[in-house]
Design a protein around this motif. Structure first.
Motif, PDB file in Angstrom:
ATOM      1  N   TRP A 133       0.810  -1.219   0.000  1.00  0.00           N
ATOM      2  CA  TRP A 133       0.000   0.000   0.000  1.00  0.00           C
ATOM      3  C   TRP A 133       0.843   1.268   0.000  1.00  0.00           C
ATOM      4  CZ3 TRP A 133      -4.918  -1.141  -0.889  1.00  0.00           C
ATOM      5  CH2 TRP A 133      -5.358  -2.427  -0.551  1.00  0.00           C
ATOM      6  N   ARG A 134       2.121   1.130  -0.308  1.00  0.00           N
ATOM      7  CA  ARG A 134       3.006   2.293  -0.374  1.00  0.00           C
ATOM      8  C   ARG A 134       3.591   2.423  -1.778  1.00  0.00           C
ATOM      9  NH1 ARG A 134       4.146   4.636   4.489  1.00  0.00           N
ATOM     10  NH2 ARG A 134       3.656   3.421   6.360  1.00  0.00           N
ATOM     11  N   GLU A 135       3.917   3.649  -2.165  1.00  0.00           N
ATOM     12  CA  GLU A 135       4.502   3.913  -3.474  1.00  0.00           C
ATOM     13  C   GLU A 135       5.668   4.875  -3.334  1.00  0.00           C
ATOM     14  OE1 GLU A 135       1.360   5.343  -6.001  1.00  0.00           O
ATOM     15  OE2 GLU A 135       0.563   3.332  -6.367  1.00  0.00           O
ATOM     16  N   GLU A 136       6.543   4.844  -4.319  1.00  0.00           N
ATOM     17  CA  GLU A 136       7.675   5.769  -4.379  1.00  0.00           C
ATOM     18  C   GLU A 136       7.580   6.570  -5.675  1.00  0.00           C
ATOM     19  OE1 GLU A 136      10.333   6.407  -2.279  1.00  0.00           O
ATOM     20  OE2 GLU A 136       9.233   5.201  -0.788  1.00  0.00           O
ATOM     21  N   TYR A 137       7.797   7.866  -5.569  1.00  0.00           N
ATOM     22  CA  TYR A 137       7.770   8.767  -6.732  1.00  0.00           C
ATOM     23  C   TYR A 137       9.132   9.435  -6.885  1.00  0.00           C
ATOM     24  CZ  TYR A 137       2.758   8.586  -7.711  1.00  0.00           C
ATOM     25  OH  TYR A 137       1.497   8.179  -8.081  1.00  0.00           O
ATOM     26  N   VAL A 138       9.616   9.487  -8.123  1.00  0.00           N
ATOM     27  CA  VAL A 138      10.900  10.122  -8.433  1.00  0.00           C
ATOM     28  C   VAL A 138      10.682  11.170  -9.514  1.00  0.00           C
ATOM     29  CG1 VAL A 138      13.162   9.788  -9.494  1.00  0.00           C
ATOM     30  CG2 VAL A 138      12.352   8.181  -7.760  1.00  0.00           C
ATOM     31  N   PHE A 139      11.149  12.386  -9.261  1.00  0.00           N
ATOM     32  CA  PHE A 139      11.169  13.469 -10.249  1.00  0.00           C
ATOM     33  C   PHE A 139      12.624  13.881 -10.440  1.00  0.00           C
ATOM     34  CE2 PHE A 139       6.704  15.573  -9.618  1.00  0.00           C
ATOM     35  CZ  PHE A 139       6.105  14.354  -9.890  1.00  0.00           C
ATOM     36  N   PHE A 140      13.082  14.004 -11.686  1.00  0.00           N
ATOM     37  CA  PHE A 140      14.414  14.564 -11.896  1.00  0.00           C
ATOM     38  C   PHE A 140      14.497  15.222 -13.269  1.00  0.00           C
ATOM     39  CE2 PHE A 140      14.862  10.234 -13.528  1.00  0.00           C
ATOM     40  CZ  PHE A 140      15.665  10.360 -14.648  1.00  0.00           C
ATOM     41  N   ASN A 141      15.436  16.147 -13.386  1.00  0.00           N
ATOM     42  CA  ASN A 141      15.693  16.883 -14.622  1.00  0.00           C
ATOM     43  C   ASN A 141      17.095  16.577 -15.131  1.00  0.00           C
ATOM     44  OD1 ASN A 141      13.210  18.418 -14.864  1.00  0.00           O
ATOM     45  ND2 ASN A 141      13.907  19.595 -13.078  1.00  0.00           N
ATOM     46  N   VAL A 142      17.302  16.838 -16.417  1.00  0.00           N
ATOM     47  CA  VAL A 142      18.626  16.652 -17.017  1.00  0.00           C
ATOM     48  C   VAL A 142      19.037  17.946 -17.705  1.00  0.00           C
ATOM     49  CG1 VAL A 142      18.301  14.166 -17.315  1.00  0.00           C
ATOM     50  CG2 VAL A 142      17.663  15.723 -19.171  1.00  0.00           C
ATOM     51  N   ALA A 143      20.329  18.056 -17.984  1.00  0.00           N
ATOM     52  CA  ALA A 143      20.850  19.303 -18.555  1.00  0.00           C
ATOM     53  C   ALA A 143      20.401  19.502 -19.993  1.00  0.00           C
ATOM     54  CB  ALA A 143      22.373  19.314 -18.457  1.00  0.00           C
ATOM     55  N   ASP A 144      20.450  18.449 -20.800  1.00  0.00           N
ATOM     56  CA  ASP A 144      20.095  18.552 -22.222  1.00  0.00           C
ATOM     57  C   ASP A 144      19.082  17.458 -22.536  1.00  0.00           C
ATOM     58  OD1 ASP A 144      19.897  19.001 -24.910  1.00  0.00           O
ATOM     59  OD2 ASP A 144      21.935  18.329 -25.406  1.00  0.00           O
ATOM     60  N   VAL A 145      17.816  17.787 -22.362  1.00  0.00           N
ATOM     61  CA  VAL A 145      16.787  16.761 -22.538  1.00  0.00           C
ATOM     62  C   VAL A 145      16.694  16.319 -23.994  1.00  0.00           C
ATOM     63  CG1 VAL A 145      14.901  18.414 -22.933  1.00  0.00           C
ATOM     64  CG2 VAL A 145      14.398  16.168 -21.939  1.00  0.00           C
ATOM     65  N   GLY A 146      17.050  17.181 -24.925  1.00  0.00           N
ATOM     66  CA  GLY A 146      16.939  16.849 -26.337  1.00  0.00           C
ATOM     67  C   GLY A 146      17.830  15.697 -26.766  1.00  0.00           C
ATOM     68  N   SER A 147      18.942  15.492 -26.070  1.00  0.00           N
ATOM     69  CA  SER A 147      19.873  14.415 -26.431  1.00  0.00           C
ATOM     70  C   SER A 147      19.777  13.223 -25.486  1.00  0.00           C
ATOM     71  CB  SER A 147      21.310  14.949 -26.425  1.00  0.00           C
ATOM     72  OG  SER A 147      21.661  15.405 -25.127  1.00  0.00           O
ATOM     73  N   SER A 148      18.737  13.167 -24.681  1.00  0.00           N
ATOM     74  CA  SER A 148      18.655  12.141 -23.639  1.00  0.00           C
ATOM     75  C   SER A 148      17.769  10.961 -24.023  1.00  0.00           C
ATOM     76  CB  SER A 148      18.115  12.762 -22.339  1.00  0.00           C
ATOM     77  OG  SER A 148      16.787  13.250 -22.516  1.00  0.00           O
ATOM     78  N   TYR A 149      17.399  10.832 -25.309  1.00  0.00           N
ATOM     79  CA  TYR A 149      16.492   9.747 -25.685  1.00  0.00           C
ATOM     80  C   TYR A 149      17.089   8.363 -25.423  1.00  0.00           C
ATOM     81  CZ  TYR A 149      13.400   6.732 -28.359  1.00  0.00           C
ATOM     82  OH  TYR A 149      12.555   5.715 -28.716  1.00  0.00           O
ATOM     83  N   PRO A 150      18.353   8.079 -25.802  1.00  0.00           N
ATOM     84  CA  PRO A 150      18.897   6.738 -25.500  1.00  0.00           C
ATOM     85  C   PRO A 150      18.855   6.417 -24.010  1.00  0.00           C
ATOM     86  CG  PRO A 150      20.286   7.875 -27.080  1.00  0.00           C
ATOM     87  CD  PRO A 150      19.307   8.893 -26.568  1.00  0.00           C
ATOM     88  N   PHE A 151      19.151   7.404 -23.184  1.00  0.00           N
ATOM     89  CA  PHE A 151      19.088   7.202 -21.735  1.00  0.00           C
ATOM     90  C   PHE A 151      17.658   6.931 -21.291  1.00  0.00           C
ATOM     91  CE2 PHE A 151      17.977   9.665 -17.857  1.00  0.00           C
ATOM     92  CZ  PHE A 151      18.498   8.789 -16.909  1.00  0.00           C
TER      93      PHE A 151
END
Length: 710
Positions: free
Chosen positions: A477-495
């Motif tokens: 009955w518990r959940e974990e949420y993760v929010f994060f940002n990256v420096a260059d989102v446009g080149s982060s598709y493979p990741f």
């Protein structure tokens, strides 16, 4: 020529254009309906479109419009065919031919035309659908879900329409042969179909009726459900659109009979106006069919730009680049593992927030449906424990979102979308909460909703209340949420793709469920010893989407998996392939409907040359110049194209804006919807250019047929 059959065959060769026109109209109508039916009933499409969903209803609605349009079109073509055959039939009767002879010869012709053209259209319908779909895959978009499969049962719809065409032709032929007055038969081809005098108030009143019908047709079903608690049959809902249909007919009548010009200027076009008026019934019928098909085609064509533009706007406006969450009993990538993936892909993580949440039971109302002979009615009942939702403490919510909210003790705030409304599914107010492990309960007071689309449908509690209510909860009955940002989102598709694959690979079968799955409801069903209606087994038996980890790139999985992460770059780059079937289906429908419009308009305009050839020849002998004759043709052809295009486009545009405006609470337009409407205007502009090109080609062909030179 020694026999009657030889004479009849000679005349048939002489007038092969009439036979070709009838056969072509029947073939084209059956071809379009078969292609549409094969696509509509394809397992490829039905797997994607949810049972009872709006998308499937739209597909069926436009199909009904296409069937009505093609039915009227073929009936008109058959009527024109018999009008042109009336003179030779009357002469045969005057020379002593028996009706039995005429019936036999005409029956042979119609059997060959009807069965041959319908069979050819039915046989080629599926290949046409496949070729168009294959073109979409080659030149627009392709995905693993797009290989097209056909259901043989789709041909039942094609056979039914073909049966209508054949029966209609033989019925009109029998009525044609039964006529007894030879003079009437001989003069049939010279008779006009004028419309009685039409008052000028038909125009403005027709416009008002169209607007009223569109408003009533859209609003009354909502009124029935919300006020009367009645799910009215579809036929009842459709009745409220009838004023719009009547208004459309009045506008077309006014346009054909009176025109919209006033003063002495209207006399400049008296010849072309009179020709239109004396063929008024045929003209109005064709315009009505074209208007409905144009409206249906635009309704289908708006789907892709609206969905694409609004989705792109939503992705771009997200405050967080990456979000994912999981049930606490799952072993998903933690921060150090995500950092390792980022380093391998040369991606720099600039911020990280991870917070816990809890699933609590909440109260609410549910519907009890009652089947009646007049549809389904329902009553609502309140339950202190109805379903489950995700709850955050105020500190966890602030840490994730960057907001600074202060929830007083004993209160609870629902989270809605960034527009501040309930335009999409949200939780609604909760007043009583329950811990599903310890049974602890608490009454709460609903507050003004908070706005944060990425947590839509969740709730926020005071820190102390959250601690009390969640004490003793297990990881289930518990959940974990993760929010994060990256420096260059446009080149982060493979990741993003690598992280998504890890999330799916490390999720267990116990969370391989759709977003409709509710742990509280499942627990209540188990306590009652009843099967849970949304368990994977029950959901599959009811036709609901069942997520499959092996099919993780499908539109169903991306749209309906309960724990689907929100990665901006993944959603943006994969949107077209994820939604390919949706997008291409509605583009296909629009192509079919616009093709029908073009063929109907072209056929109607060419009959101007056929029916009015003598009139133009008389005008030429009376001294009319080529320029005058050209203006007359242009006035008629332009009206056939222009009036349905303007009315159909304007009507569907107003209706679509009304849907967007009232689609949620509070009413109004969102930024994404405004951007989508702008894209729809671009579609209208492109189609208008296409129709104008077809109009110019058609006008030139009519002029050549009448030997009019500019």
């Amino acid at each position: 020529m020694k026999t009657f059959s030889e004479v009849y065959a000679a005349l048939r060769r002489k007038n092969r254009g009439q036979y070709g026109l009838l056969a072509g109209c029947c073939f084209f109508s059956v071809l379009l309906i078969t292609a549409y039916a094969c696509m509509m009933r394809s397992p490829t499409i039905l797997t994607i479109l949810p049972e009872g969903g709006d998308s499937r209803k739209q597909v069926v609605m436009v199909f009904v419009l296409a069937v009505l349009g093609c039915a009227v079109f073929t009936t008109y073509a058959a009527g024109l065919f018999f009008r042109q055959k009336s003179r030779e039939t009357g002469i045969f009767l005057a020379l002593g031919a028996s009706r039995r002879q005429l019936r036999h010869e005409l029956g042979r012709e119609l059997a060959l035309i009807s069965f041959g053209s319908c069979a050819a259209g039915a046989v080629l319908g599926a290949p046409l659908a496949w070729l168009i779909w294959r073109g979409f895959r080659l030149f627009l978009v392709d995905s693993q879900e797009m290989p097209l499969r056909f259901d043989p049962q789709a041909y039942l719809l094609a056979l039914l329409f073909s049966a209508y065409v054949i029966v209609m032709l033989f019925f009109l032929a029998a009525r044609f042969i039964r006529r007894t007055n030879i003079i009437d038969i001989v003069q049939e081809s010279h008779k006009s179909e004028p419309i009685r005098a039409v008052a000028r108030w038909y125009g403005p009143v027709g416009i008002l009726l169209m607007l009223l019908g569109a408003a009533l047709g859209y609003m009354m079903p909502v009124f029935f459900v919300r006020v009367l608690h009645w799910y009215a049959p579809g036929a009842v809902d459709a009745l409220f659109y009838l004023p719009a249909l009547a208004g459309l007919y009045m506008v077309l009548l006014h346009t054909v009979v009176n025109g919209w010009r006033r003063g002495a200027n209207r006399y400049k076009h008296i010849i072309s106006n009179s020709m239109m008026k004396f063929q008024g019934r045929q003209t109005v019928r064709n315009m009505l069919v074209m208007t409905l098909l144009i409206a249906g085609a635009y309704f289908a064509s708006f789907y892709s730009p609206m969905l694409s533009t609004s989705s792109e706007n939503t992705y771009a406006s997200r405050p967080i680049d990456f979000e994912y969450h999981w049930r606490a009993d799952q072993s998903l990538p933690q921060r150090d593992e995500v950092q390792t993936l980022a380093d391998e892909a040369a991606v720099k993580i600039t911020s990280w927030a991870q917070q816990s949440a809890a699933v609590l039971g909440r109260d609410g109302t549910y519907s009890i449906e009652n089947e009646t002979s007049f549809g389904t009615t329902y009553t609502t009942e309140y339950a202190k424990l109805l379903s489950g939702s995700t709850f955050f403490s105020e500190s966890a919510y602030n840490a994730l979102t960057g907001q600074d909210v202060d929830i007083p003790s004993g209160a609870c705030a629902n989270i809605v979308d960034d527009e501040g409304g309930t335009r999409y599914l949200s939780g609604g107010d909760a007043t009583h909460l329950t811990n599903m492990v310890t049974g602890a309960e608490m009454d709460v007071t609903p507050l003004e909703p908070l706005c944060y689309t990425m947590l839509l449908g969740c709730y926020v509690l005071d820190d102390a209340d959250y601690a009390v209510l969640t004490e003793g909860l297990t990881d289930l009955w518990r959940e974990e949420y993760v929010f994060f940002n990256v420096a260059d989102v446009g080149s982060s598709y493979p990741f993003a793709k690598a992280l998504f694959d890890q999330i799916v690979d490390r999720s267990g079968p116990e969370v391989e469920v759709g977003d409709y799955y509710d742990e509280v409801e499942a627990s209540l069903a188990a306590q009652a010893g009843e099967p849970y209606r949304y368990s994977p087994e029950e959901a599959a038996s009811r036709g609901l989407f069942a997520p499959d980890y092996d099919d993780r790139d499908s539109s169903g999985f991306r749209s309906y998996w309960k724990y689907m992460p929100q990665f901006r770059i993944l959603d943006q780059n994969d949107f077209t392939t994820t939604m390919a079937v949706f997008l291409m289906l509605f583009i296909f429908i629009a192509v079919v409907c616009f093709a029908a419009v073009i063929v109907i308009a072209f056929t109607r305009c060419m009959t101007i040359a056929l029916v009015n050839a003598r009139v133009y020849d008389d005008l030429r002998h009376l001294g009319a110049s080529n320029a005058y004759l050209f203006r007359s043709v242009r006035g008629q052809v332009s009206r056939v194209f222009l009036v349905p295009a303007l009315v159909g486009t304007g009507l569907i545009w107003i209706f679509y804006m009304m849907i967007m405006y009232f689609n949620g609470e509070p009413i109004g337009f969102t930024r994404g919807e405004l951007a989508g409407m702008g894209a729809c205007l671009a579609v209208i502009a492109a189609v208008s250019v296409l129709l104008y090109v077809v109009y110019r080609i058609t006008r030139n062909k009519v002029c050549r047929a009448l030997q009019i030179h500019r």
